[in-house]
Design a protein around this motif. Structure first.
Motif: not given
Length: 341
Positions: A65, A172, A204-205, A228-230, A259, A274
């Motif tokens: 992130s 990101e 990603t968080l 939000w995370y992925h 995450a 996600s």
């Protein structure tokens, strides 16, 4: 457990006021305290020695992130100055923010940045931290890039360029706070880890409101912010391989930890995909996937320390913190590292 159990007094000489690359010449030259949880042992080391504490096949999880400036200094038509600290984006033009001071801030208030961007307060007193909904006439990300300053602790000597607050691998955009444990890494250190056969894998968080104060006295009373995370497919595959081989999964920072543990199934498998996490890791929590944790020394009585206490017995955690203080380790975002194994 009461939050005061995670209280300590920090001396000025234990506070890092400058980025490591400014203070030491390189981000990876900080100190690292290694905590062996099962043995209750402490070992003084350095971040550069991190590859020595991991094994081939282990997976190091990083959060990619990327941080944006999160502070907007504005003024009203009458000239009153109001600072807004953002917590999260609601849309391309709308966000949640905490105003300073609050007594000017009412619904429909219009404020202007130094370059002329206009923002309107839509709603006030949102949630327990009394946030406000702020709407920009322009794309909010672009306004932040032009007019914004980084969210920073009050004891720093100055605002630093936003690059000083982002890990080298950040890519990101989506946070106004960065996963600060990642600031210890350099391209050289990552290359050394990979040369040893350690997999460095991203998730990603996007961080929400980690700088907001913990309002409750009891740890159990707190409610986590939604984030939000992925989990990328390649990362999920590496994690599955590590699990099958009996290798370790080590999270870099609380954001990587949340995450992975948010996505992890009861079996410990971490699927790709996600989601939105409200996971609150506190003492007694079950860690399904992560078995190692590389992070910073966190502020007392904070949600970050609650997570630390969830991963490491409280008595050992506080012993490690007091040991670090006595040995002259530096705390906070630009300070030294701690590795829990």
């Amino acid at each position: 457990m009461l939050l005061d159990r995670l209280k300590y007094d920090l001396s000025p000489e234990n506070i890092a006021c400058e980025p490591r690359e400014v203070r030491l010449g390189s981000r990876d030259r900080g100190r690292m305290l290694v905590v062996r949880r099962s043995e209750g042992l402490l070992e003084d080391s350095q971040v550069l020695a991190l590859p020595e504490f991991l094994k081939a096949g282990d997976v190091l999880i990083i959060n990619d992130s990327k941080r944006l400036p999160g502070v907007l200094k504005t003024h009203t038509r009458e000239g009153a100055q109001i600072e807004f600290r953002l917590t999260e984006f609601s849309s391309d033009q709308t966000c949640l923010a905490r105003p300073y001071p609050t007594h000017f801030v009412t619904p429909n208030l219009r404020v202007t940045t130094d370059t002329g961007s206009v923002l309107t307060v839509i709603e006030t007193n949102v949630g327990p931290h009394k946030l406000c909904v702020l709407k920009s006439n322009d794309d909010l990300v672009e306004v932040l890039k032009v007019d914004g300053l980084p969210i920073t602790s009050f004891f720093y000597k100055s605002y630093w360029n936003i690059d000083h607050y982002n890990p080298i691998y950040a890519s990101e955009e989506g946070s106004v706070e960065s996963p600060m444990a990642g600031l210890h890494f350099t391209e050289k250190l990552i290359a050394e880890l990979r040369t040893k056969g350690i997999h460095v894998c991203p998730v990603t968080l996007h961080v929400v409101g980690s700088w907001l104060p913990f309002l409750e006295d009891a740890v159990d009373s707190h409610i986590a912010q939604a984030e939000w995370y992925h989990i990328p497919q390649e990362t999920a595959e590496r994690l599955a391989e590590a699990r099958a081989a009996g290798a370790r999964i080590v999270a870099v920072g609380s954001t990587s930890m949340r995450a992975i543990e948010s996505a992890a199934l009861v079996s410990g498998v971490v699927p790709a995909g996600s989601g939105v996490s409200t996971l609150y890791l506190k003492p007694g929590a079950e860690f399904r996937a992560v078995c190692g944790y590389f992070t910073n020394f966190h502020p007392a009585r904070s949600s970050l320390m609650v997570l630390d206490a969830a991963f490491t017995p409280v008595d050992l955690l506080m012993r490690a913190y007091h040991h670090a203080q006595r040995r002259g380790y530096l705390f906070q975002e630009f300070g030294d590292a701690i590795l829990y194994l």
